[in-house]
Design an enzyme around this catalytic site. Structure first.
Site, PDB file in Angstrom:
ATOM      1  N   GLY A 159      65.445 -17.109  80.885  1.00 62.52           N
ATOM      2  CA  GLY A 159      64.917 -18.420  81.280  1.00 62.52           C
ATOM      3  C   GLY A 159      64.370 -19.122  80.043  1.00 62.52           C
ATOM      4  O   GLY A 159      64.805 -18.868  78.917  1.00 62.52           O
ATOM      5  N   ARG A 160      63.381 -19.976  80.264  1.00 59.88           N
ATOM      6  CA  ARG A 160      62.840 -20.783  79.152  1.00 59.88           C
ATOM      7  C   ARG A 160      62.355 -19.921  77.995  1.00 59.88           C
ATOM      8  O   ARG A 160      62.674 -20.166  76.844  1.00 59.88           O
ATOM      9  CB  ARG A 160      61.666 -21.632  79.631  1.00 59.88           C
ATOM     10  CG  ARG A 160      61.969 -22.613  80.731  1.00 59.88           C
ATOM     11  CD  ARG A 160      60.659 -23.287  81.129  1.00 59.88           C
ATOM     12  NE  ARG A 160      60.777 -24.040  82.346  1.00 59.88           N
ATOM     13  CZ  ARG A 160      60.610 -23.524  83.561  1.00 59.88           C
ATOM     14  NH1 ARG A 160      60.307 -22.248  83.716  1.00 59.88           N
ATOM     15  NH2 ARG A 160      60.733 -24.294  84.621  1.00 59.88           N
ATOM     16  N   ILE A 161      61.529 -18.902  78.338  1.00 62.15           N
ATOM     17  CA  ILE A 161      60.924 -18.115  77.255  1.00 62.15           C
ATOM     18  C   ILE A 161      61.970 -17.224  76.597  1.00 62.15           C
ATOM     19  O   ILE A 161      62.026 -17.124  75.363  1.00 62.15           O
ATOM     20  CB  ILE A 161      59.706 -17.303  77.776  1.00 62.15           C
ATOM     21  CG1 ILE A 161      58.640 -18.272  78.326  1.00 62.15           C
ATOM     22  CG2 ILE A 161      59.108 -16.442  76.667  1.00 62.15           C
ATOM     23  CD1 ILE A 161      57.445 -17.607  79.015  1.00 62.15           C
ATOM     24  N   THR A 182      72.260 -16.930  85.171  1.00 60.50           N
ATOM     25  CA  THR A 182      73.006 -17.845  84.304  1.00 60.50           C
ATOM     26  C   THR A 182      72.644 -19.294  84.577  1.00 60.50           C
ATOM     27  O   THR A 182      73.104 -20.189  83.886  1.00 60.50           O
ATOM     28  CB  THR A 182      74.524 -17.686  84.506  1.00 60.50           C
ATOM     29  OG1 THR A 182      74.778 -17.903  85.892  1.00 60.50           O
ATOM     30  CG2 THR A 182      74.999 -16.322  84.086  1.00 60.50           C
ATOM     31  N   ARG A 239      55.431  -9.176  82.200  1.00 56.28           N
ATOM     32  CA  ARG A 239      54.429  -8.597  83.083  1.00 56.28           C
ATOM     33  C   ARG A 239      54.505  -7.084  82.955  1.00 56.28           C
ATOM     34  O   ARG A 239      55.602  -6.510  82.867  1.00 56.28           O
ATOM     35  CB  ARG A 239      54.682  -9.000  84.535  1.00 56.28           C
ATOM     36  CG  ARG A 239      54.232 -10.422  84.884  1.00 56.28           C
ATOM     37  CD  ARG A 239      52.712 -10.601  84.795  1.00 56.28           C
ATOM     38  NE  ARG A 239      52.289 -11.937  85.179  1.00 56.28           N
ATOM     39  CZ  ARG A 239      52.030 -12.933  84.330  1.00 56.28           C
ATOM     40  NH1 ARG A 239      52.152 -12.735  83.028  1.00 56.28           N
ATOM     41  NH2 ARG A 239      51.632 -14.108  84.775  1.00 56.28           N
ATOM     42  N   GLU A 268      46.817  -3.941  84.311  1.00 57.34           N
ATOM     43  CA  GLU A 268      45.993  -4.850  83.521  1.00 57.34           C
ATOM     44  C   GLU A 268      44.670  -5.181  84.220  1.00 57.34           C
ATOM     45  O   GLU A 268      44.690  -5.453  85.423  1.00 57.34           O
ATOM     46  CB  GLU A 268      46.810  -6.129  83.311  1.00 57.34           C
ATOM     47  CG  GLU A 268      46.348  -6.966  82.157  1.00 57.34           C
ATOM     48  CD  GLU A 268      47.392  -8.025  81.802  1.00 57.34           C
ATOM     49  OE1 GLU A 268      48.598  -7.699  81.747  1.00 57.34           O
ATOM     50  OE2 GLU A 268      46.972  -9.162  81.575  1.00 57.34           O
ATOM     51  N   HIS A 286      47.007  -9.650  76.222  1.00 52.71           N
ATOM     52  CA  HIS A 286      47.625 -10.770  76.957  1.00 52.71           C
ATOM     53  C   HIS A 286      47.373 -12.108  76.247  1.00 52.71           C
ATOM     54  O   HIS A 286      46.723 -13.011  76.791  1.00 52.71           O
ATOM     55  CB  HIS A 286      47.115 -10.813  78.402  1.00 52.71           C
ATOM     56  CG  HIS A 286      48.078 -11.488  79.344  1.00 52.71           C
ATOM     57  ND1 HIS A 286      48.279 -11.083  80.640  1.00 52.71           N
ATOM     58  CD2 HIS A 286      48.902 -12.565  79.171  1.00 52.71           C
ATOM     59  CE1 HIS A 286      49.184 -11.864  81.231  1.00 52.71           C
ATOM     60  NE2 HIS A 286      49.572 -12.776  80.350  1.00 52.71           N
ATOM     61  N   GLY A 288      49.849 -14.141  74.998  1.00 52.72           N
ATOM     62  CA  GLY A 288      51.044 -14.997  74.951  1.00 52.72           C
ATOM     63  C   GLY A 288      50.762 -16.486  74.844  1.00 52.72           C
ATOM     64  O   GLY A 288      51.292 -17.171  73.977  1.00 52.72           O
TER      65      GLY A 288
HETATM   66  C1  DGY Z   1      51.453 -16.909  82.455  1.00 50.20           C
HETATM   67  O1  DGY Z   1      51.474 -18.134  82.323  1.00 50.20           O
HETATM   68  O2  DGY Z   1      51.966 -16.364  83.428  1.00 50.20           O
HETATM   69  C2  DGY Z   1      50.765 -16.120  81.399  1.00 50.20           C
HETATM   70  O3  DGY Z   1      51.053 -14.775  81.468  1.00 50.20           O
HETATM   71  C3  DGY Z   1      49.270 -16.339  81.475  1.00 50.20           C
HETATM   72  O4  DGY Z   1      48.886 -16.921  80.313  1.00 50.20           O
END
Ligand code: DGY
Length: 320
Positions: A159-161, A182, A239, A268, A286, A288
């Site tokens: 996806g985006r990330i 896809t 996750r 977590e 965490h 990100g």
């Molecule tokens: C999210 O956006 O799901 C991140 O893990 C939290 O910052």
């Protein structure tokens, strides 16, 4: 004083800009002490606020919605992942849910690349060495890591990330292959791997970017870790539940995996003790999306969703 403005319940502190922007439009209940709210505090919040503004650390599970109907009509989550919210239970309680996609893509992708570099080049270990006065000068054979250049990166979840990580990785000289949805594109993509099994067996670095769902629970199981190339690296910024952490610790301990880089954890914020004792795993808390810019953008995106909802328009990021 009686007010007609809706009440927003922010479960945690946010950047000054975000709290100020919420206060312009809502009566705001701020968590001054910034300690995680308990389940009973969240249950009470549903009775006295119109919009709940949680983060990933606030479990909004079925129990929370038991006493519905309640006053809350919207959960405007600050974060893209909504695995901590029971969406079906929220829907049954008549509560809409929104998230904050897009705005955290680049910072999260940066952290995935940072973890790849830290794991491959043994940067965490190096930092600990210097801090403990254990470093006695450069030597040609000391503290050697592995280069990323020319290696193959396998991305699970495109996806985006996942795509933003791919773009960065290509610039670092990595070959990219991926598995994931896809998006309905009819275009053949030469970087798409034949299957997850092929990707695991042929990648030097695996980076996870899939959502946490019942289907992805322990996606990286003991068997899948064993199927990864000897000497490879696993990175997880998605996750924690995607990975069987005990099996990962064993794979790192045995040397089957060269290293791992984790930003998220199965339980977590608890860390599997077997991981904490290992030198070849990088453990981040965490981080990100943890920049002033992105956390502000996320909070403002949650606010936009809430404003759209209370003005009778469909929120742009509505999940249910
Ligand atoms: C999210 O956006 O799901 C991140 O893990 C939290 O910052």
């Amino acid at each position: 004083m009686l007010t007609t403005r809706p009440v927003a319940y922010l479960t945690r502190r946010h950047t000054e800009a975000v709290e100020a922007a919420f206060a312009e439009h809502f009566e705001v209940s701020v968590n001054v002490g910034d300690v995680p709210r308990t389940q009973s505090e969240l249950v009470r919040a549903l009775d006295h606020c119109d919009v709940l503004v949680p983060i990933v650390g606030d479990p909004c599970d079925e129990a929370l919605f038991h006493h519905a109907p309640c006053r809350t009509t919207l959960i405007a989550n600050v974060g893209v992942g909504v695995n901590h919210i029971d969406l079906s239970a929220a829907a049954r309680a008549g509560i809409a849910v929104t998230n904050t996609p897009d705005v955290l893509t680049d910072d999260t992708a940066d952290i995935a690349i940072a973890l790849m570099l830290m794991a491959a080049r043994r940067l965490g270990e190096g930092e600990r060495l210097v801090r403990s006065n254990g470093w006695h000068g450069i030597a040609p054979t000391h503290h050697l890591g592995r280069t990323l250049r020319g290696r193959t990166l396998g991305i699970i979840g495109y996806g985006r990330i996942g795509r933003a990580v791919a773009a960065r990785a290509r610039a670092f000289g990595l070959r990219v292959q991926w598995v994931g949805r896809t998006g309905g594109s009819a275009m053949p993509d030469r970087e798409m791997a034949e299957s997850l099994e092929t990707l695991l067996a042929t990648s030097d670095v695996i980076s996870l970017h899939a959502p946490a769902t019942p289907e992805t629970h322990h996606l990286i199981s003991a068997a899948r870790l064993a199927a990864m190339k000897p000497g490879s690296i696993l990175v997880n910024t998605a996750r924690g539940t995607l990975v069987d952490e005990r099996a990962l610790a064993e794979s790192l301990r045995s040397g089957h995996l060269f290293a791992a880089g984790l930003d998220v954890y199965e339980h977590e914020p608890k860390i599997t003790p077997a991981l904490q004792g290992l030198e070849n795993v990088v453990l981040l808390p965490h981080l990100g999306s943890a920049t002033v810019e992105t956390r502000t953008a996320m909070g403002l995106r949650a606010l936009e969703n809430a404003l759209q909802w209370f003005s009778g328009r469909p929120p742009q990021d509505r999940m249910i």
